[in-house]
Design a protein around this motif. Sequence first.
Motif, mmCIF file in Angstrom:
data_model
loop_
_atom_site.group_PDB
_atom_site.id
_atom_site.type_symbol
_atom_site.label_atom_id
_atom_site.label_comp_id
_atom_site.label_asym_id
_atom_site.label_seq_id
_atom_site.Cartn_x
_atom_site.Cartn_y
_atom_site.Cartn_z
ATOM 1 N N GLY A 1 -2.112 2.689 -6.370
ATOM 2 C CA GLY A 1 -2.956 2.543 -5.189
ATOM 3 C C GLY A 1 -4.111 1.594 -5.435
ATOM 4 O O GLY A 1 -4.494 0.813 -4.555
ATOM 5 N N ALA A 2 -4.683 1.625 -6.638
ATOM 6 C CA ALA A 2 -5.814 0.757 -6.954
ATOM 7 C C ALA A 2 -5.419 -0.708 -6.903
ATOM 8 O O ALA A 2 -6.150 -1.550 -6.361
ATOM 9 N N ILE A 3 -4.268 -1.035 -7.460
ATOM 10 C CA ILE A 3 -3.802 -2.427 -7.441
ATOM 11 C C ILE A 3 -3.498 -2.871 -6.022
ATOM 12 O O ILE A 3 -3.934 -3.932 -5.562
ATOM 13 N N ALA A 4 -2.738 -2.050 -5.294
ATOM 14 C CA ALA A 4 -2.304 -2.446 -3.955
ATOM 15 C C ALA A 4 -3.474 -2.585 -2.996
ATOM 16 O O ALA A 4 -3.492 -3.481 -2.156
ATOM 17 N N LEU A 5 -4.457 -1.706 -3.118
ATOM 18 C CA LEU A 5 -5.577 -1.739 -2.176
ATOM 19 C C LEU A 5 -6.557 -2.856 -2.498
ATOM 20 O O LEU A 5 -6.982 -3.596 -1.610
ATOM 21 N N THR A 6 -6.926 -3.010 -3.787
ATOM 22 C CA THR A 6 -8.001 -3.943 -4.131
ATOM 23 C C THR A 6 -7.523 -5.347 -4.468
ATOM 24 O O THR A 6 -8.294 -6.298 -4.389
ATOM 25 N N GLY A 7 -6.263 -5.478 -4.889
ATOM 26 C CA GLY A 7 -5.757 -6.795 -5.260
ATOM 27 C C GLY A 7 -6.097 -7.220 -6.674
ATOM 28 O O GLY A 7 -5.910 -8.388 -7.028
ATOM 29 N N VAL A 8 -6.597 -6.295 -7.527
ATOM 30 C CA VAL A 8 -6.825 -6.657 -8.927
ATOM 31 C C VAL A 8 -5.487 -6.899 -9.611
ATOM 32 O O VAL A 8 -4.425 -6.509 -9.105
ATOM 33 N N ASP A 9 -5.545 -7.542 -10.763
ATOM 34 C CA ASP A 9 -4.307 -7.915 -11.449
ATOM 35 C C ASP A 9 -3.582 -6.721 -12.046
ATOM 36 O O ASP A 9 -2.353 -6.634 -11.992
ATOM 37 N N GLU A 10 -4.336 -5.824 -12.673
ATOM 38 C CA GLU A 10 -3.726 -4.694 -13.376
ATOM 39 C C GLU A 10 -4.589 -3.456 -13.190
ATOM 40 O O GLU A 10 -5.791 -3.557 -12.925
ATOM 41 N N ALA A 11 -3.978 -2.294 -13.350
ATOM 42 C CA ALA A 11 -4.726 -1.032 -13.316
ATOM 43 C C ALA A 11 -4.112 -0.062 -14.309
ATOM 44 O O ALA A 11 -2.886 -0.036 -14.507
ATOM 45 N N ILE B 1 0.850 -1.192 0.000
ATOM 46 C CA ILE B 1 0.000 0.000 0.000
ATOM 47 C C ILE B 1 0.890 1.248 0.000
ATOM 48 O O ILE B 1 1.791 1.365 0.830
ATOM 49 N N PRO B 2 0.677 2.180 -0.925
ATOM 50 C CA PRO B 2 1.492 3.407 -0.924
ATOM 51 C C PRO B 2 1.391 4.147 0.411
ATOM 52 O O PRO B 2 0.320 4.195 1.028
ATOM 53 N N ASN B 3 2.502 4.711 0.829
ATOM 54 C CA ASN B 3 2.534 5.441 2.103
ATOM 55 C C ASN B 3 2.009 6.865 1.918
ATOM 56 O O ASN B 3 2.703 7.850 2.143
ATOM 57 N N ARG B 4 0.769 6.944 1.479
ATOM 58 C CA ARG B 4 0.105 8.231 1.281
ATOM 59 C C ARG B 4 -1.397 8.010 1.344
ATOM 60 O O ARG B 4 -1.868 6.866 1.326
ATOM 61 N N TYR B 5 -2.135 9.101 1.415
ATOM 62 C CA TYR B 5 -3.595 8.989 1.377
ATOM 63 C C TYR B 5 -4.051 8.600 -0.019
ATOM 64 O O TYR B 5 -3.568 9.128 -1.019
ATOM 65 N N LEU B 6 -4.992 7.659 -0.066
ATOM 66 C CA LEU B 6 -5.588 7.239 -1.324
ATOM 67 C C LEU B 6 -6.970 7.883 -1.453
ATOM 68 O O LEU B 6 -7.347 8.726 -0.644
ATOM 69 N N GLY B 7 -7.726 7.444 -2.444
ATOM 70 C CA GLY B 7 -9.063 7.989 -2.623
ATOM 71 C C GLY B 7 -10.095 7.393 -1.695
ATOM 72 O O GLY B 7 -11.278 7.737 -1.757
#
Length: 507
Positions: A171-181, A40-46
């Motif tokens: 952030g989308a990949i790391a948070l949700t676990g989808v394969d690609e973004a 997870i990026p060390n910043r605020y996500l959406g």
Amino acid sequence: MARVPGRELVTAVRGWRGCSVCKSCALRRFSIQPAQQKKIPNRYLGQPSPFTHPHLLKPGEVTPGLSQVEYALRRHKLMALIQKEANGWDGLDHTVILLSNPTYYMSNDIPYVFHQDTNFLYLCGFQEPDSILVLQSIPGKALPSHKSMLFVPRRDPSRELWDGPRSGTDGAIALTGVDEAYTIEEFRHLVAKLKGESNIVWYDLAKPVHAELHSDYLQPLTEIKARNKNHIQHIRHLVQNLRLIKSPAEIERMKIAGRVTAEAFTETMFASKSPVDEAFLYAKFEFECRARGADILAYPPVVAGGNRSNTLHYVKNNQLIKDGELVLLDGGCESACYVSDITRTWPVNGRFTKPQAELYQAVLDIQKSCLSLCSPGISLENVYSLMLSLIGQKLKDLGVLKSSITESHFFKAVRKYCPHHVGHYLGMDVHDTPDISRSLPLQPGMVITIEPGIYIPEDDMGAPERFRGIGVRIEDDVLITEGAPLILSADCPKEIYDIEQICGRKS
């Protein structure tokens, strides 16, 4: 950002649009286990993440209580349903497309609080607007093998200054676990590959969730597909079939929503001294829900005093409730994407009058009988038929209906005093999975409401005068189990004695 063990370099391979992607992602392609190397990026996500909101999310969770594995399993189950639906379509590729909600505006540039489309949310947990989820079969592999992709708004410091942070592709990949973004603009490259007759597209084109994304990217595709032999297939009904049966993790979220709402009702009953403004009870109820961790109310509540309780969807909530009147409050909260829906009716001065108590007890007896019927194999339509028969008998006992009424007029007369159904499915939405028939036999894991009511308007000259102007509804949230039903709203008082004790206690 992807974290590669040992920081070694990996060979790039070609992705779906001819661009290089990480080899480990390409090899993984389908697994119920999401990518573990994504940090997870060390910043605020959406949206909240385990890094920024550790009080809400545990590591590996996408939304509170729901892990990346849970969301991946949902996608796997959806593709398994498509595999069954696609029987006989051998050799074809399958692409599922779901759009997020847009941001809606109340005026000019003043937005409403964003609320995600629940079918999109159910499959990935991503809570940003203007996004697209794609699930795509893998050439050479049988369904339900697939890869999952999110197309999300590009990070833009100038917009984030006003609207807040965006997750971006990493952030989308790391948070949700989808394969690609990818960024949303790159979706057009995928669309270009879907026009041929070898690709079946699963997309709800009749009612596009996001009008602009549909117009920009999908309208041309739907027009081309309409001329092909492989037309676009609807996906909504398959997602709703999955949403109908709740997982253990979902049930825990719904238990929390039910408990929070029940406690809010208790405090609102305690605060309702006569006379009292409907708006005050509305505000009190919302405060008590949110003070206990609810995100928002699940819907605009009905706070109807006196004769206004006979208007089923009364939401103006701007009148004064007088001494001696009942108030009907139909309200629920949303907690971590799951909702409650409870109704209680009580006297604002703390004491039921004799006619009020008679009518209230009649509805309570009916509700208890309906609840006892909630078991596997029984349908909501079955419970509805029982409710109508019981209401009719109670109305005869109370003198509202003549005992001599003919059978041909009986149910029409009953529906005059209870014009709504006995209940509906409940989950991420209040009226959840609306396309699922209420004739479907109930199964363990379904959550429903049971909400009989009797409504006698003040101008009903055919009813006994003592009951005119009284409306009563009692509603609980019910989990279907292998055994007895589990009442998720059981902590919310509904016995006459308990209600009078709460309303009469001193602060």
